[in-house]
Design a protein around this motif. Sequence first.
Motif, PDB file in Angstrom:
ATOM      1  N   ALA A   1      -6.158  -1.127  15.410  1.00  0.00           N
ATOM      2  CA  ALA A   1      -4.838  -1.167  14.777  1.00  0.00           C
ATOM      3  C   ALA A   1      -3.984   0.037  15.119  1.00  0.00           C
ATOM      4  CB  ALA A   1      -5.003  -1.225  13.282  1.00  0.00           C
ATOM      5  N   ALA A   2      -2.716  -0.140  14.823  1.00  0.00           N
ATOM      6  CA  ALA A   2      -1.724   0.858  15.187  1.00  0.00           C
ATOM      7  C   ALA A   2      -1.724   2.031  14.213  1.00  0.00           C
ATOM      8  CB  ALA A   2      -0.363   0.206  15.235  1.00  0.00           C
ATOM      9  N   LYS A   3      -0.660   2.774  14.297  1.00  0.00           N
ATOM     10  CA  LYS A   3      -0.471   3.989  13.494  1.00  0.00           C
ATOM     11  C   LYS A   3      -1.047   3.881  12.097  1.00  0.00           C
ATOM     12  CE  LYS A   3       3.821   5.564  15.465  1.00  0.00           C
ATOM     13  NZ  LYS A   3       5.255   5.601  15.249  1.00  0.00           N
ATOM     14  N   ALA A   4      -1.684   4.900  11.718  1.00  0.00           N
ATOM     15  CA  ALA A   4      -2.236   4.900  10.370  1.00  0.00           C
ATOM     16  C   ALA A   4      -1.772   6.139   9.643  1.00  0.00           C
ATOM     17  CB  ALA A   4      -3.752   4.876  10.438  1.00  0.00           C
ATOM     18  N   PRO A   5      -0.773   5.987   8.833  1.00  0.00           N
ATOM     19  CA  PRO A   5      -0.311   7.151   8.083  1.00  0.00           C
ATOM     20  C   PRO A   5      -1.308   7.516   6.977  1.00  0.00           C
ATOM     21  CG  PRO A   5       0.878   5.217   7.389  1.00  0.00           C
ATOM     22  CD  PRO A   5      -0.017   4.788   8.492  1.00  0.00           C
ATOM     23  N   ARG A   6      -1.182   8.726   6.565  1.00  0.00           N
ATOM     24  CA  ARG A   6      -2.078   9.189   5.521  1.00  0.00           C
ATOM     25  C   ARG A   6      -1.509   8.815   4.161  1.00  0.00           C
ATOM     26  NH1 ARG A   6      -6.226  12.162   5.510  1.00  0.00           N
ATOM     27  NH2 ARG A   6      -6.195  12.363   7.755  1.00  0.00           N
ATOM     28  N   VAL A   7      -2.403   8.492   3.264  1.00  0.00           N
ATOM     29  CA  VAL A   7      -1.960   8.126   1.916  1.00  0.00           C
ATOM     30  C   VAL A   7      -2.023   9.351   1.026  1.00  0.00           C
ATOM     31  CG1 VAL A   7      -2.552   6.799  -0.111  1.00  0.00           C
ATOM     32  CG2 VAL A   7      -2.655   5.748   2.120  1.00  0.00           C
ATOM     33  N   HIS A   8      -0.977   9.516   0.259  1.00  0.00           N
ATOM     34  CA  HIS A   8      -0.965  10.652  -0.673  1.00  0.00           C
ATOM     35  C   HIS A   8      -1.121  10.144  -2.081  1.00  0.00           C
ATOM     36  CE1 HIS A   8       0.400  12.836   2.767  1.00  0.00           C
ATOM     37  NE2 HIS A   8       1.377  11.954   2.928  1.00  0.00           N
ATOM     38  N   ALA A   9      -2.029  10.723  -2.764  1.00  0.00           N
ATOM     39  CA  ALA A   9      -2.251  10.333  -4.152  1.00  0.00           C
ATOM     40  C   ALA A   9      -2.401  11.576  -5.012  1.00  0.00           C
ATOM     41  CB  ALA A   9      -3.491   9.478  -4.250  1.00  0.00           C
ATOM     42  N   PRO A  10      -1.999  11.458  -6.235  1.00  0.00           N
ATOM     43  CA  PRO A  10      -2.142  12.625  -7.114  1.00  0.00           C
ATOM     44  C   PRO A  10      -3.613  12.954  -7.371  1.00  0.00           C
ATOM     45  CG  PRO A  10      -1.435  10.715  -8.364  1.00  0.00           C
ATOM     46  CD  PRO A  10      -1.403  10.324  -6.939  1.00  0.00           C
TER      47      PRO A  10
ATOM     48  N   SER B   1      -1.707  -0.083   8.670  1.00  0.00           N
ATOM     49  CA  SER B   1      -2.962   0.643   8.627  1.00  0.00           C
ATOM     50  C   SER B   1      -2.705   2.011   8.019  1.00  0.00           C
ATOM     51  CB  SER B   1      -3.495   0.780  10.051  1.00  0.00           C
ATOM     52  OG  SER B   1      -4.705   1.460  10.031  1.00  0.00           O
ATOM     53  N   CYS B   2      -3.679   2.521   7.282  1.00  0.00           N
ATOM     54  CA  CYS B   2      -3.483   3.849   6.717  1.00  0.00           C
ATOM     55  C   CYS B   2      -4.819   4.567   6.582  1.00  0.00           C
ATOM     56  CB  CYS B   2      -2.780   3.751   5.370  1.00  0.00           C
ATOM     57  SG  CYS B   2      -3.743   2.909   4.144  1.00  0.00           S
ATOM     58  N   TYR B   3      -4.723   5.858   6.588  1.00  0.00           N
ATOM     59  CA  TYR B   3      -5.920   6.676   6.386  1.00  0.00           C
ATOM     60  C   TYR B   3      -6.103   6.921   4.909  1.00  0.00           C
ATOM     61  CZ  TYR B   3      -7.006   7.918  11.167  1.00  0.00           C
ATOM     62  OH  TYR B   3      -7.401   7.876  12.465  1.00  0.00           O
TER      63      TYR B   3
ATOM     64  N   TYR C   1      -2.801  -0.604  -4.525  1.00  0.00           N
ATOM     65  CA  TYR C   1      -1.638  -0.562  -3.636  1.00  0.00           C
ATOM     66  C   TYR C   1      -0.794  -1.805  -3.812  1.00  0.00           C
ATOM     67  CZ  TYR C   1      -4.106   3.197  -1.375  1.00  0.00           C
ATOM     68  OH  TYR C   1      -4.736   4.362  -1.128  1.00  0.00           O
TER      69      TYR C   1
ATOM     70  N   ALA D   1       2.739   0.237   5.707  1.00  0.00           N
ATOM     71  CA  ALA D   1       1.562   1.060   5.430  1.00  0.00           C
ATOM     72  C   ALA D   1       1.855   1.888   4.185  1.00  0.00           C
ATOM     73  CB  ALA D   1       1.287   1.963   6.610  1.00  0.00           C
ATOM     74  N   PRO D   2       1.000   1.801   3.176  1.00  0.00           N
ATOM     75  CA  PRO D   2       1.328   2.478   1.924  1.00  0.00           C
ATOM     76  C   PRO D   2       1.302   3.991   2.067  1.00  0.00           C
ATOM     77  CG  PRO D   2      -0.883   1.560   1.842  1.00  0.00           C
ATOM     78  CD  PRO D   2      -0.281   1.098   3.129  1.00  0.00           C
ATOM     79  N   ARG D   3       2.298   4.606   1.476  1.00  0.00           N
ATOM     80  CA  ARG D   3       2.364   6.075   1.491  1.00  0.00           C
ATOM     81  C   ARG D   3       1.627   6.640   0.282  1.00  0.00           C
ATOM     82  NH1 ARG D   3       3.757   9.272   5.730  1.00  0.00           N
ATOM     83  NH2 ARG D   3       4.628   7.816   7.236  1.00  0.00           N
ATOM     84  N   SER D   4       1.812   5.971  -0.823  1.00  0.00           N
ATOM     85  CA  SER D   4       1.108   6.418  -2.031  1.00  0.00           C
ATOM     86  C   SER D   4       0.745   5.192  -2.848  1.00  0.00           C
ATOM     87  CB  SER D   4       2.002   7.354  -2.840  1.00  0.00           C
ATOM     88  OG  SER D   4       3.048   6.609  -3.413  1.00  0.00           O
ATOM     89  N   PRO D   5      -0.311   5.285  -3.608  1.00  0.00           N
ATOM     90  CA  PRO D   5      -0.761   4.116  -4.372  1.00  0.00           C
ATOM     91  C   PRO D   5       0.191   3.768  -5.507  1.00  0.00           C
ATOM     92  CG  PRO D   5      -2.133   5.987  -4.854  1.00  0.00           C
ATOM     93  CD  PRO D   5      -1.217   6.424  -3.772  1.00  0.00           C
TER      94      PRO D   5
END
Lengths: 812, 543
Positions: free
Chosen positions: A586-595, B333-335, B362, B369-373
């Motif tokens: 899969a393509a680009k995978a942005p990072r998820v930000h969570a509190p 897709s997301c990390y 999410y 692609a989700p940035r935050s939940p």
Amino acid sequence: MKPAKKRGHSTPGPRAMKKMTEEVVLMEPELSASEDEDDGDAERKHQRLLDAISALGGSKRKKKSERTEASLQVSEFGISAEGVREKVCLSDLIKPIKKEKALKKMKSQLGIIKPKKSLELPMNKAEEQKILRQAAYQKSSQEVSRWKKVVTENRKAEQLVFPLNEQPLRPAPIEENLTAWKARTPLEMEIFSMLHKHKQPIVAPVLTPMEKASIKAMSLEEAKRRRIELQRARILQSYYQVKARRERKIKSKSYRKVKKKGRMKQSLKIFEELRKTNPEAALEELEKLEKDRIQERMSLKHQKTGKWAKSRAIMAKYDDEARKAMQEQLQKHKELTTKIAVVTEEKEEEEREEEEEQQEIIPDFVNDAQMSLEGANPWMTGKLRSDAKDAGTAEEAQGQVEAAAKSNEPEKEESEEEAESEEETSLREFQDRRRLRKQLGVEESLTPDSGSAAGVAAQDHAREVSQFNRMFQKMLEENKKEQKLQKKLNATAAVEEKEKKKAEVEEQKRSQEEEEDEEEDPLIIEGMDRTRTMEDLETLRTRETLEELMTPQKPPDKTPQQKPPDKTPQQKKKKAQIISAKDVLAAKAPRVHAPLLPTMMDTEEEEADEKKQKMIIKEAFAGDDVIGDFLKEKRKAIEDAKPKDICLALPGWGSWGGTNLPISAKKKRRFTLKAPPPPPRKDDKLPNVIISENRNKAFAAHQPYVPVKFQKRCENFLRTPIGSTWNPERAVQQLTAPKVVTKTGHIIEPITDDFLQKSEVQGADPTKVLEKELQQLEEKIKRETQTKDPRPQEKNKGHKKSTKSKHNNKKK
Amino acid sequence: MDKTGKFVRKPRMNAKRRNKWDPQKKFISGKRDPFPGDSSLHKNRIEKYERARKSQLNRKPFVKSKSSLHQSEVKRQTVITQAAKHDLLLPEESGFLKGDEGEDTCTITQQDIAEVVDITSASKHFNLVLKQFGPYRTNYSRNGRYLLLGGQRGHIAAIDWYTKKLHCEINVMETINDVRWLHSHTMFAVAQKKWLYIYDNLGVELHCIKQFNDVLRMEFLPYHFLLATCSSTGFLQYLDVSVGKEISATCVRAGRLNVMCQNPHNAIIHLGHSNGTVSLWSPTVKEPLVKMICHNGAVRALSVDRSGMYMATSGTDKKMTIYDLRTYKPLSSCYLPLGAGTLCHSQTGLLAAGVGNIVQVYKDAHVTAPRSPYMCLSVTPPIHGLQFCPYEDVLGVGHGGGFTSMIVPGAGEANFDGLESNPYETKKQQREWEVKALLEKIQPELITLDPTQLVEIDTATVEQKRNESLEQMGIDPTKKTPFVPRNKTKGGNSTGNVLKRKKIVAEVEKREEIKKSIAGREEKSVEEKVTEGHRSALDRFKK
């Protein structure tokens, strides 16, 4: 004669001989009368003899005796009817007694006598029966075919409820209930009786019965008028039909020609109109005309090559008409092949402007001349377009125009120019002058008359434009240079060269950039605003630090992208070695930000940065190339799915015998049946997917099988489920409604004639309805007239007429 | 109307009725229908109920069948519109949680929500502290009312979580890999250390199925009454629970199978493998229908949403990817910090992921692609089971410390079909439903990638079918056995004699064949003659 006939072919016997002699004797007096002519006599005799002999040969025809000469003795057997009719008529016999008055009565009686025909034989019994059968069949089939419509309708009907003509019960609407309300109290009764007496409406919008009747009724005059109208319409229709039929049958060429011409004119007119009102339709029309033109250009119809045209050409020397005809034809060809100039709006505007200008300065006739000159095709006239020349002359006159135009001007034209007539040159000069004036005007408008701001701006703008143009050209050139360089770069493998050239390119680029910067500066419109303020930067920095804090592991900055898959398998194979995780995954995978961040608990989820983790994964999967394996698998699946070639080569015949001997390649090649190319796979364009192409047999057993013809129809039919699980209740009822419903306790009787009439009324076509109306009107009129003056004979006549008209109508 | 406007008028049923109830007709009272004609419907609404698209007819129908075809088409259209009109009757609407300006919804805690919402909703958030036998696998029954908990160390509990009434609680004294409700809340399957067991809702062991050994994950296909299991031995097995028979057992040949999910749209089983591939399986096909490589490492979790369009996968490469199952292409897709160990889709398309000790939910993960939940919750690790409760805004989380019921606004379908799965059903209704469901049970062969394929006609040629049957049976039923002449004595068996006899039989057969063909031809010619009857004058130019 019969015995003679019998002995036709044998030699004539003694009796026959005797008869012959008799005949000869019978003809004696005639012979004797014409004794003096010797040679003619001999001939005749010979002829007679021949005739007699031929008569012996069985010819039935009785020789008609001819009276060649007047004589007193006329044999009663010798009477003949002058050869017109074979038989002697009674009238021929009566002729002589015409004048005698005494025999008048007998004459009249004889006149009555007519030749009675003999009675015909009674018909063969079988024949008679056949005819009867046919008649009976016709009658019964007519009777039955009346029902055809009813039957088909019933067959088509979604649902039939038996007994057929019973009205379904339904709750009466409230209005009906209200109208059924009756007055009970004495007061009400009184009121209603009053209302009834005066025939007043009881419920609001309802008309009185009188009014209703008056509306419904049609006066006699009106009926008559209506009938006349209808009759007239019918007559007109028939006239028109006749006319059309006649016109259709006309074979005259000239008529057709004239008609065609008229049609062409009409179409042109329509086109003109359309051009104004509906340009799109006009375009279509234009295309049609264009097509005609093309066809004309293709054909030799109106040219000199035809038979007729050639003959005309020869005749043209001597005959004026022929010449004219020829010319006409050529003219026609020209007309048909000339392009139709479409005047777009812009052009039109331009023209209009030009015209306006001309109106101001230049006299009208110039305009005309110019039009004619411009209109014609320069190639056809053999003269150059005035534009090119114009450029040249303008230069001469002013010496201001760009040098580039000079090169365009060919010298030939000048020599040709000289050859032109004086008039034309003068006209052209006029034109040129006009054009020059125009240019001057433009430039005047560009150049500032005074030091006004607008003027300056305009100047600036002009400069800018020129600058921009120059720059653009430069850029184009540079671009070309770059392209060339890059090509070279690709070609040469040596690194040094590359570096050198790179350096060169870079230098060039730098210089270009500098230049561009210099040039671009005046062009940039926007001000020198900061895109990012210091505050922004600060916030950014803080955000970054936050991010760093939150996500200790940095993702690899590679951005894997899905590349378009290759088409040919060979390419694919080549590519297969190169394909990496980037291509497949899969393509680009942005990072998820969570509190909330997961706190690491498991041993496998230790705190380690991305690289370390990756290393571990790599070590763990050192042996297996996951993607490579997958691609291999896919290739294998594709190979397996392909239909295989079949080799039918057998050992022996033309090759060495023995064990373990391979069959020669040539033979193999010769006897292999090549498999057809496989159908395109669903996963052809998906490198990361293998889709099985095998047929699901177990599933296919559940699929309905119908012939290909009905496939789509059946699919449409199966599209919606009919069960109550998937549909609302009423829908299920509708979907599963039975085709035939019978009511319990009701007698289903055979269908009756009135049903037939009903259906006829329902499904009548409009023309028939009209006829019916006409009939009814006629009848009505008849009735009216009867009531006024009843005469039985008239009635009879009228009736006959009406039936006749009915008959006619049916025919129509 | 479709081209220009959005609204489509319902076609009329039959002309007779229309004549009787003419909307333009003025009533005697002067009253007039203010909305004449049928009520209009939005096109999208109708589309929702079109199960398979109407295909264009490739040729004109016969004149005879034309009208009947038209009638049936009209009928179908009315049925669809009727169904679409019933949408009006759906009482509930769905919505989502929205934060104040500048407030991220994922910062809102469960306590905050519980404080604000009404008592019944607040009671949906609860914790079951079961630290002894953790981590727990969870499963909600199809109507969302009953909850099944299976602790890894042998603890099983069946609860009616609305009333918090415990149905049964047992300890099987061995490892439990997975638990799953069967078609109703009266039976459930437990994958234990060695075999597969089935218990009733009182905890009585009904079956021990030894054909299903070392099961790691289970999925129940409700419309097929199939229990799909995958085992550590690498087998994918299907058990028909209505008849108690094993439908199929397929060796997947991909090692230990511990990642599995079902596509609720078409009942296809998805398996995740250690080489980063995901394979799609149907019980009657012995090879994967589709195999796709999704991750550059082992696949850890899988989930498919209710529409069957989107598949979420997560792997050891810490990525979570959403795939479009129509095109098999990745959408987003997301990390995730540690990668998701469990994934689950809700009925409205929310995606829950168990990341380490955090449950993240999410929204619209398939769009971008989700940035935050959307929501977050921290629990005792490890998270072992994750499932959204059907028809409720609740996410059940089985973890090391027990079970947590988490409120996720907008997760559940707002309207339930009382005849399909009713959370408030009575015992009688339940029985009724069971009978009906069994009657409407779908055969396992009908599980295909495209469920509308059943509507399509089989296009295989006769030859292809014959080959298939040949393959299956080993003999060709249409093939004739060759004639073998009877044994005769006294020179009757001489070569010439035998040949003669063979020839006679062959001739007889040939004659019969010819006779048949002649008869056929005659019939044809008769038909032709009949058809020639209505030839018009212009027909002579045909050909």
